[in-house]
Scaffold this motif. Structure first.
Motif, PDB file in Angstrom:
ATOM      1  N   UNK A  34     -15.129  -5.322 -62.749  1.00 43.97           N
ATOM      2  CA  UNK A  34     -15.624  -3.771 -62.618  1.00 43.97           C
ATOM      3  C   UNK A  34     -14.027  -3.747 -62.144  1.00 43.97           C
ATOM      4  N   UNK A  35     -14.059  -2.318 -61.403  1.00 45.69           N
ATOM      5  CA  UNK A  35     -12.988  -1.610 -60.920  1.00 45.69           C
ATOM      6  C   UNK A  35     -13.233  -1.707 -59.333  1.00 45.69           C
ATOM      7  N   UNK A  36     -11.958  -1.598 -59.075  1.00 44.86           N
ATOM      8  CA  UNK A  36     -11.560  -1.218 -57.931  1.00 44.86           C
ATOM      9  C   UNK A  36     -10.963   0.060 -57.276  1.00 44.86           C
ATOM     10  N   UNK A  37     -11.253   0.868 -56.218  1.00 41.52           N
ATOM     11  CA  UNK A  37      -9.627   1.879 -56.086  1.00 41.52           C
ATOM     12  C   UNK A  37      -9.061   2.369 -54.401  1.00 41.52           C
ATOM     13  N   UNK A  38      -8.291   2.171 -53.922  1.00 41.94           N
ATOM     14  CA  UNK A  38      -7.729   2.810 -53.046  1.00 41.94           C
ATOM     15  C   UNK A  38      -7.295   3.794 -53.422  1.00 41.94           C
ATOM     16  N   UNK A  39      -7.824   4.692 -51.923  1.00 45.98           N
ATOM     17  CA  UNK A  39      -6.686   5.810 -52.329  1.00 45.98           C
ATOM     18  C   UNK A  39      -5.767   5.819 -50.859  1.00 45.98           C
ATOM     19  N   UNK A  40      -4.942   6.146 -50.773  1.00 44.32           N
ATOM     20  CA  UNK A  40      -3.968   6.611 -49.755  1.00 44.32           C
ATOM     21  C   UNK A  40      -4.386   6.303 -48.403  1.00 44.32           C
ATOM     22  N   UNK A  42      -6.682   4.811 -47.316  1.00 44.83           N
ATOM     23  CA  UNK A  42      -7.908   4.091 -47.264  1.00 44.83           C
ATOM     24  C   UNK A  42      -7.883   2.424 -47.838  1.00 44.83           C
ATOM     25  N   UNK A  43      -8.685   1.635 -47.179  1.00 45.69           N
ATOM     26  CA  UNK A  43      -9.348   0.596 -47.829  1.00 45.69           C
ATOM     27  C   UNK A  43      -9.540   0.171 -49.969  1.00 45.69           C
ATOM     28  N   UNK A  44      -9.306  -0.639 -49.726  1.00 43.19           N
ATOM     29  CA  UNK A  44      -9.638  -0.790 -51.314  1.00 43.19           C
ATOM     30  C   UNK A  44     -11.128  -1.086 -51.244  1.00 43.19           C
ATOM     31  N   UNK A  45     -12.135  -0.014 -52.387  1.00 47.34           N
ATOM     32  CA  UNK A  45     -13.204   0.081 -52.085  1.00 47.34           C
ATOM     33  C   UNK A  45     -13.849  -0.844 -53.570  1.00 47.34           C
ATOM     34  N   UNK A  46     -14.715  -1.312 -53.881  1.00 44.76           N
ATOM     35  CA  UNK A  46     -15.862  -1.349 -54.567  1.00 44.76           C
ATOM     36  C   UNK A  46     -15.689   0.155 -55.517  1.00 44.76           C
ATOM     37  N   UNK A  47     -15.549  -0.006 -56.293  1.00 41.93           N
ATOM     38  CA  UNK A  47     -16.393   1.592 -57.852  1.00 41.93           C
ATOM     39  C   UNK A  47     -17.238   1.354 -58.522  1.00 41.93           C
ATOM     40  N   UNK A  48     -16.962   0.243 -59.070  1.00 45.74           N
ATOM     41  CA  UNK A  48     -18.326  -0.116 -60.647  1.00 45.74           C
ATOM     42  C   UNK A  48     -18.099  -1.476 -61.413  1.00 45.74           C
ATOM     43  N   UNK A  49     -19.062  -2.552 -61.449  1.00 47.39           N
ATOM     44  CA  UNK A  49     -19.156  -3.411 -61.520  1.00 47.39           C
ATOM     45  C   UNK A  49     -20.157  -3.739 -62.937  1.00 47.39           C
TER      46      UNK A  49
END
Length: 114
Positions: A34-40, A42-49
């Protein structure tokens, strides 16, 4: 194992992007991808899997707008992102899980302008 993410870029709000994650070997044995994302700031978060069985999970913030999929013959996982919002701006990371071991790809930057 190498995960190569691509497809990020700059898009206006309401637009679409498709991220791709090409893996250096068969993805058949991964328990989930899947995919995670990290915005400036902020913590890395799960997007989709998507799991081996084909079930999917999405962050509440992207449900109905993002779709995760995979193509075994191409050893690739995709993230189709529609109706993008400025708050989707982040570095997106491809992820794979096998026997409790995490594999990460390099990030790809998605910037959504308002």
């Amino acid at each position: 194992v190498q995960l190569q993410a691509s497809g990020g870029g700059l898009v206006q709000a309401g637009g679409s992007l498709r991220l791709s994650c090409k893996v250096s070997r068969s993805i058949f044995r991964f328990d989930a991808m899947g995919w995670y994302r990290q915005a400036p700031g902020k913590q890395r978060e799960l997007v989709a899997r998507i799991t081996t069985g084909g079930s999917t999970d999405y962050a509440d913030s992207v449900k109905g707008r993002f779709t995760v999929s995979r193509l075994y013959v191409q050893n690739t996982v995709y993230l189709q992102m529609d109706s993008l919002k400025p708050e989707d701006t982040a570095v997106y990371y491809c992820h794979a899980l096998e026997n409790n071991y995490d594999y990460w790809g390099q990030g790809t930057l998605v910037t959504v302008s308002s």
